[in-house]
Design an enzyme around this catalytic site. Structure first.
Site, short mmCIF file in Angstrom:
data_model
loop_
_atom_site.label_atom_id
_atom_site.label_comp_id
_atom_site.label_asym_id
_atom_site.label_seq_id
_atom_site.Cartn_x
_atom_site.Cartn_y
_atom_site.Cartn_z
N GLU A 258 16.74 51.78 18.65
CA GLU A 258 15.80 50.30 18.41
C GLU A 258 16.02 49.94 16.90
O GLU A 258 16.11 51.15 16.10
CB GLU A 258 14.54 50.72 18.60
CG GLU A 258 14.50 50.65 20.35
CD GLU A 258 12.79 50.59 20.88
OE1 GLU A 258 12.15 50.43 20.00
OE2 GLU A 258 12.89 50.48 22.14
N HIS A 281 10.57 45.62 21.97
CA HIS A 281 9.64 46.70 22.10
C HIS A 281 8.09 46.15 21.94
O HIS A 281 7.54 46.75 21.03
CB HIS A 281 9.77 47.90 21.25
CG HIS A 281 9.11 49.31 21.76
ND1 HIS A 281 9.66 50.38 21.48
CD2 HIS A 281 7.95 49.61 22.21
CE1 HIS A 281 8.80 51.32 22.00
NE2 HIS A 281 7.90 50.80 22.43
N GLY A 283 5.97 45.37 24.34
CA GLY A 283 4.93 45.71 25.74
C GLY A 283 3.35 45.72 25.14
O GLY A 283 2.58 45.07 25.73
#
Ligand SMILES: NC(=O)c1ccc[n+]([C@@H]2O[C@H](COP(=O)([O-])OP(=O)(O)OC[C@H]3O[C@@H](n4cnc5c(N)ncnc54)[C@H](O)[C@@H]3O)[C@@H](O)[C@H]2O)c1
Length: 399
Positions: A258, A281, A283
């Protein structure tokens, strides 16, 4: 007591520490090792997020440091073993963003079942495509949850409230919530689930948990979501399953590699595939989660500073003992070797100190005992305990 809070920690954390009598200094960004080394003397509590590395060198330069609060979920940025060797407690916030992840999963399951992102993209491109083809309700559909921990089990409850039938698979024995049904194997879950959502942890054995073999075992036209760890899924195999039409859609929030910062470029073999939702990312990234992290970690730091409680510490033995007014408290982190408690108590007994309460816990090579006494603990007694060869850290709280 002084706290240094870096990386823009939520005001709720600052408020709670200030309320507990801690002097708080804040820094908006992260500090590098040299800057941290320069700032740590005189600091008892350090608050960081993911971008500050608390290295051995930083801990060596921090004789006054009692605890580090990671105002986030992960603690990889902290040298936990060295912190434990120094008797420095480390806390994080493992549950604060659980609900945020669950809500995103639910939103994405519905979005995938209705091809929402494709419809939205078409509308922005000026295309009116009114059709029910391939669009489904989620009510009555079967959700398979892999990993029934904090997030998986909460997802189970919320999905059932939407009318979904829930199956789960976990390597550990987990209590089924609501009407959820446990599968004995992953294959059993893949046979029944029309939507599979992954919520396992990042243990090394989970790398590549989902590849071509697992996708082939999934029911045709099912949906697949991964909001846990990037390494768990083989994205090339997922791409093949989506392009062949075997899977009807997927949502990915995490990637094996990432970008380090917002604004950096990102590439994935999943880009450009219809009914695939890609998110960076996020969440657990909500304002509510940030506030809860601020509250949770600041409370842990405050409780440790004022009473020595280490519940949920990620590196020290966990001890909680109610603080009784009028009692002094001796906090003793020591090497976990035979006879050490007897030696501590001999020193106390020889000094004529009566033990009013005592709680011990051990974790690997370390032990931590909280001893309550009536009346002040004399400095020479504290010195004698500090001089025991097993002592890692000694702190006395006056009653
Ligand atoms: N996307 C995000 O922003 C975000 C936010 C928070 C957490 N997460 C990730 O979500 C995951 C779950 O978090 P959690 O708090 O629920 O963790 P948890 O530790 O409470 O639950 C993980 C569960 O997975 C089970 N498990 C581990 N390996 C398994 C396997 N191979 N098969 C079946 N079960 C297995 C464990 O027994 C445990 O019950 C973690 O990987 C975490 O890093 C992602």
């Amino acid at each position: 007591m002084k706290a240094l809070l870096l990386e823009n920690i939520h005001p709720e954390g600052i408020r709670l520490l200030t309320e507990r009598g801690v002097e708080v200094e804040t820094v908006v960004g992260a500090l590098d090792e040299a800057e941290l080394v320069a700032r740590l003397p005189g600091v008892q509590l350090l608050g960081i997020r993911s971008k500050t590395n608390v290295t051995r060198a930083a801990l060596d330069a921090a004789p006054d440091l009692l605890a580090v609060g990671a105002f986030c979920i992960g603690t990889n940025q902290i040298d936990l073993a060295t912190a434990a060797e120094r008797g420095v407690a480390v806390f994080n916030a493992p549950f604060s963003n659980t609900r945020s992840v669950v809500e995103l999963v639910i939103a994405e399951i519905i979005a995938l079942a209705r091809h929402l992102t494709d419809k939205n993209a078409a509308m922005h491109a000026g295309v009116w495509d009114k059709s029910a083809k391939g669009a489904h309700e989620v009510r009555g559909r079967t959700l398979g949850i892999v990993g029934y921990g904090n997030i998986g089990s909460q997802l189970s409850v919320v999905a059932e409230a939407l009318g979904m039938t829930v199956y789960y698979y976990d390597v550990a024995d987990k209590l089924a919530l609501g009407n959820a049904q446990r599968c004995a194997t992953l294959d059993e879950l893949l046979e029944v689930a029309e939507t599979v959502s992954l919520h396992v942890d990042g243990r090394p054995g989970n790398a590549g948990l989902f590849g071509a073999e697992q996708f082939a075992k999934m029911r045709p036209r099912s949906l697949f979501l991964n909001l846990c760890r990037g390494i768990v899924v083989d994205h090339d195999a997922l791409r093949d399953s989506l392009l062949s039409g075997h899977l009807a859609g997927a949502a990915m929030d995490v990637f094996a590699s990432e970008p380090k910062a917002s604004g950096e470029g990102f590439t994935s073999v999943l880009q450009g595939i219809p009914n695939v939702i890609l998110t960076p990312h996020v969440g657990g990234s909500t304002q509510e989660a940030q506030e809860d992290i601020g509250r949770y970690v600041a409370t842990k730091l405050g409780d440790y500073a004022n009473g020595g409680a280490t519940s949920m510490s990620v590196n020290l033995p966990q001890v909680v003992a109610a603080v009784e007014p009028g009692r002094s408290r001796i906090l003793h982190v020591h090497r976990n070797v035979p006879g050490v408690l007897a030696r501590v108590n001999t020193v106390l007994g020889d000094a004529g100190v009566n033990i009013e309460g005592q709680t011990l816990s051990t974790r690997g090579e370390l032990g931590y005992v909280i001893t309550d006494t009536v009346g002040p603990v004399r400095p020479e007694l504290a010195e004698r305990l500090r001089d025991l060869p097993e002592t890692v850290r000694l702190r006395v709280l006056a009653g």
